[in-house]
Write a protein that holds these residues in place. Structure first.
Motif, short mmCIF file in Angstrom:
data_model
loop_
_atom_site.label_atom_id
_atom_site.label_comp_id
_atom_site.label_asym_id
_atom_site.label_seq_id
_atom_site.Cartn_x
_atom_site.Cartn_y
_atom_site.Cartn_z
N THR A 225 0.84 -1.21 0.00
CA THR A 225 0.00 0.00 0.00
C THR A 225 0.87 1.25 0.00
OG1 THR A 225 -1.72 -1.21 1.17
CG2 THR A 225 -1.88 1.19 1.21
N GLU B 131 0.99 4.50 -2.64
CA GLU B 131 1.05 5.92 -2.27
C GLU B 131 2.17 6.61 -3.06
OE1 GLU B 131 1.16 9.64 -0.33
OE2 GLU B 131 2.89 8.30 -0.29
N ALA C 181 -7.79 -6.00 0.76
CA ALA C 181 -7.73 -4.93 1.76
C ALA C 181 -6.39 -4.22 1.77
CB ALA C 181 -8.04 -5.50 3.15
N ILE D 97 -9.96 -0.14 4.78
CA ILE D 97 -8.71 -0.52 5.45
C ILE D 97 -7.51 -0.06 4.62
CG2 ILE D 97 -7.26 -2.50 6.05
CD1 ILE D 97 -9.87 -3.95 6.89
N ALA D 98 -7.56 -0.36 3.33
CA ALA D 98 -6.44 0.01 2.45
C ALA D 98 -6.28 1.52 2.39
CB ALA D 98 -6.66 -0.57 1.05
N MET E 189 -4.56 2.87 5.50
CA MET E 189 -3.09 2.70 5.43
C MET E 189 -2.49 3.70 4.46
SD MET E 189 -2.23 -1.37 5.49
CE MET E 189 -3.41 -1.95 4.29
N LEU E 190 -3.14 3.86 3.31
CA LEU E 190 -2.65 4.79 2.29
C LEU E 190 -2.56 6.20 2.87
CD1 LEU E 190 -2.13 4.55 -0.90
CD2 LEU E 190 -4.30 5.74 -1.11
N PHE F 233 0.40 6.54 5.14
CA PHE F 233 1.67 6.63 4.42
C PHE F 233 1.87 8.01 3.77
CE2 PHE F 233 1.72 1.90 4.51
CZ PHE F 233 2.96 1.77 5.10
N SER F 234 0.79 8.79 3.67
CA SER F 234 0.92 10.11 3.05
C SER F 234 1.28 11.20 4.07
CB SER F 234 -0.39 10.48 2.34
OG SER F 234 -1.38 10.83 3.29
N ILE G 38 -3.70 -3.74 11.15
CA ILE G 38 -2.72 -3.05 10.30
C ILE G 38 -3.36 -1.81 9.65
CG2 ILE G 38 -3.13 -4.44 8.22
CD1 ILE G 38 0.34 -3.32 9.27
N ALA H 124 0.01 1.58 10.29
CA ALA H 124 1.08 1.89 9.33
C ALA H 124 1.86 3.09 9.87
CB ALA H 124 0.50 2.17 7.95
#
Lengths: 277, 324
Positions: free
Chosen positions: A169, A173, A196, B183-184, B187-188, B191-192, B211, B215
């Motif tokens: 993931t 990004e 997911a 969920i994804a 996390m994304l 990470f930003s 998770i 992250a």
């Protein structure tokens, strides 16, 4: 009707049977229709070679990152044996193949997951390959195309597999910050830890008809709320109605759809490449 | 194999009750010699108890850790939030379709400095468990978290997430509203960010559900918490078609804080007070606070872009394979 067998008991290579409607098909016609049943439209699962051959420009695929292979970091029961069997069965090192290819002449970074290798499950190697495919696209300005086919994270590598969800993931990004389009294609099945993570945050999500797509195993979800689950629960069609993917694309139209998307969304990359050149 | 952590807590409680009764006897005893002998016995019992707890909790196996991590007397996220932060204003809603009480979130004050907090909240009784959905977050919960992450970035607030969930919600409605995407995307979003993020796993770190908000630049685990790609019972059901083999699966999955640390997947294991976090929630919170402050300060030494890059690099190297 069963597969027609001659007296010797060996299946006749000229015929195959549709796994869905059980009708007998001519092998040559079946292959020509990209392994889609001419009677019921069932999209049979592909291995990675078939997927590459059906999608990208002829002989343009170059596999990369072939040197990495799985360890058994947890010494998980029966993992080493199962992994070796999967290697012997598929000729693959692990469940994901990555590389570069041309799509109507345009370079793309590619990862293809193959369900035949331990259910396409994502462990350290698959996660690394997906990450490298995304990073290669981000760093070299190539659109990224990933074909998903996975039951989810690989239990046998425990928490290391869960970490691949975050790692992949993060690489998505990176693509976003670099302005590199990333297209995911959900094929049968796209589930759990893969759904997911990198799969669900693609810029564009396509799916093959009737592909199984879901977070929890269908049994787990339905056990709790069986009365609420529609008949097509956890199929591409259900997920499309839910607004979670862009288009359901029949296999014979997949290549042309990808060609258009790469041309339209990746147009700026092409211009930049030209300027540099 | 134990089915509940109460199996070894029972003799502890009985011994504690025995000591209490002795103390009562001592209080009313007038004969000095008898009083002294009773006191001696009480002291012996206390030493025995101490030793018993010490031995029991220093030798918890993976499955026993699963049971302790799920214990309903353990401090939950709001207990930790209330003890660690001087101030906490809970905010709510995903600004899309609803809210989710499995996730608590909002700005807080950590030693006078603003931080953004996101955590998963369990319930202690039937009503609370229903209200909190067993800490199984729905898409709305992860989208609420994303709102907080984005706000933290705008207002330059470090982020603290507190993980305690068996799993994300697997229901039909969560599927239809995109639990996987939520969920994804969470996390994304993490990470930003260019502000520091520290995650603390205080009980159950249940697969994607965990998770999804972990992250982070640094991931810390309480000593008896667990972190797993799949619940051990689920793993046993798939591998051996027998959910009762959860204990074997727990061992195979290497899901303890100690294993996660050995594998290099978490930065620090925070020791729990004597006999487990449930024996002293206040001390547990103090230790979490100390570790949280230390890791936030270390991460904050870098520039915003370097903080984001460090988070990428932290996860980038995770995975074990041979070759290049």
């Amino acid at each position: 009707m069963l597969v027609r067998k001659p007296a010797g008991g060996q299946p006749n290579p000229n015929f195959v049977q549709c796994v869905n409607c059980k009708k007998t098909l001519f092998t040559a016609e079946f292959e020509a229709s990209l392994r889609v049943c001419q009677y019921c439209g069932h999209h049979h699962r592909l291995n990675w070679r078939q997927r590459v051959a059906f999608t990208f420009d002829a002989d343009s695929f170059v596999e990369t990152d072939t040197g990495i292979s799985s360890l058994d970091p947890l010494e998980f029961p029966e993992y080493a044996e199962k992994h070796q069997q999967a290697q012997a069965k598929t000729g693959m090192v692990d469940s994901v193949i990555c590389g570069t290819a041309l799509l109507d002449g345009r370079p793309v970074s590619v990862a293809v997951s193959d369900f035949h290798f331990m259910g396409g499950s994502m462990g350290s190697v698959s996660g690394e390959k997906v990450t490298r495919a995304l990073e290669r696209g981000a760093n070299e300005g190539m659109p990224v195309i990933i074909f998903c086919a996975s039951g989810g994270a690989r239990m046998q590598e425990g928490l290391l597999s869960l970490m691949q969800m975050a790692k992949t993931t993060a690489a998505v990004e990176l693509c976003r910050t670099r302005g590199v389009p990333y297209i995911a294609v959900f094929t049968d099945p796209t589930m759990a830890g893969v759904l997911a993570s990198y799969a669900s945050v693609a810029d564009v999500i396509l799916a093959e008809p009737k592909a199984l797509v879901g977070f929890a195993g269908a049994r787990v979800s339905k056990q709790a709320q069986v009365h609420k689950a529609p008949d097509d629960f956890q199929t591409a069609e259900f997920v499309f109605r839910s607004g979670m993917l862009d288009r359901i694309v029949p296999r014979r139209e997949m290549r042309s759809t990808l060609v258009s998307l790469v041309r339209l969304l990746g147009g700026h990359l092409h211009l930049e490449a030209k300027k540099v050149g | 194999m134990a089915k509940s952590w109460k199996e070894w807590e029972k003799p502890i409680l009985e011994l504690e009750e025995g000591i209490d009764k002795l103390e009562q006897l001592i209080a009313v005893e007038r004969d000095v010699e008898k009083k002294a002998s009773l006191a001696l016995r009480a002291q012996e019992y206390r030493e025995k108890l101490h030793k018993f707890i010490d031995v029991r909790y220093s030798r918890l196996g993976p499955w026993e850790k699963v049971l302790v991590a799920r214990a309903e007397t353990r401090p939950y996220t709001l207990d930790i939030i209330n003890a660690v932060f001087d101030e906490f204003v809970e905010l709510d809603g995903d600004r899309r379709i609803g809210t989710d009480h499995a996730v608590v979130a909002g700005p807080a004050s950590l030693e006078g400095r603003p931080v953004m907090v996101v955590g998963q909240q369990k319930g202690r009784n039937i009503q609370e468990r229903g209200y909190r959905n067993f800490a199984m977050a729905k898409p709305e919960g992860y989208r609420k978290a994303i709102r907080m992450f984005e706000m933290a970035e705008r207002f330059r607030m470090p982020v603290v997430t507190i993980v305690d969930t068996p799993a994300a919600d697997p229901g039909v409605e969560s599927e239809s509203r995109g639990i996987s995407e939520a969920i994804a995307a969470s996390m994304l979003s993490m990470f930003s960010l260019t502000v520091p993020i520290v995650s603390v796993i205080i009980g159950e770190g249940g697969s994607g559900g965990a998770i999804g908000i972990a992250a982070a630049n640094r991931v810390l685990m309480l000593e008896h918490s667990v972190y797993s790609v799949i619940p051990p019972e689920g793993c046993a059901a798939i591998l051996w078609r027998d959910p009762a083999k959860g204990p074997q699966a727990a061992a195979a999955l290497k899901l303890t804080a100690q294993s996660a640390h050995e594998l290099g997947l978490v930065e620090e294991v925070i020791p729990e007070p004597f006999g487990g976090a449930h024996r002293d929630p206040g001390e547990t919170a103090d230790r979490i606070k100390e570790a949280m402050l230390r890791h936030l300060a270390e991460v904050a030494m870098s520039s915003p872009e370097a903080i984001k890059q460090a988070r990428y690099d932290r996860f980038r190297i995770l995975g074990r394979f041979s070759g290049q």
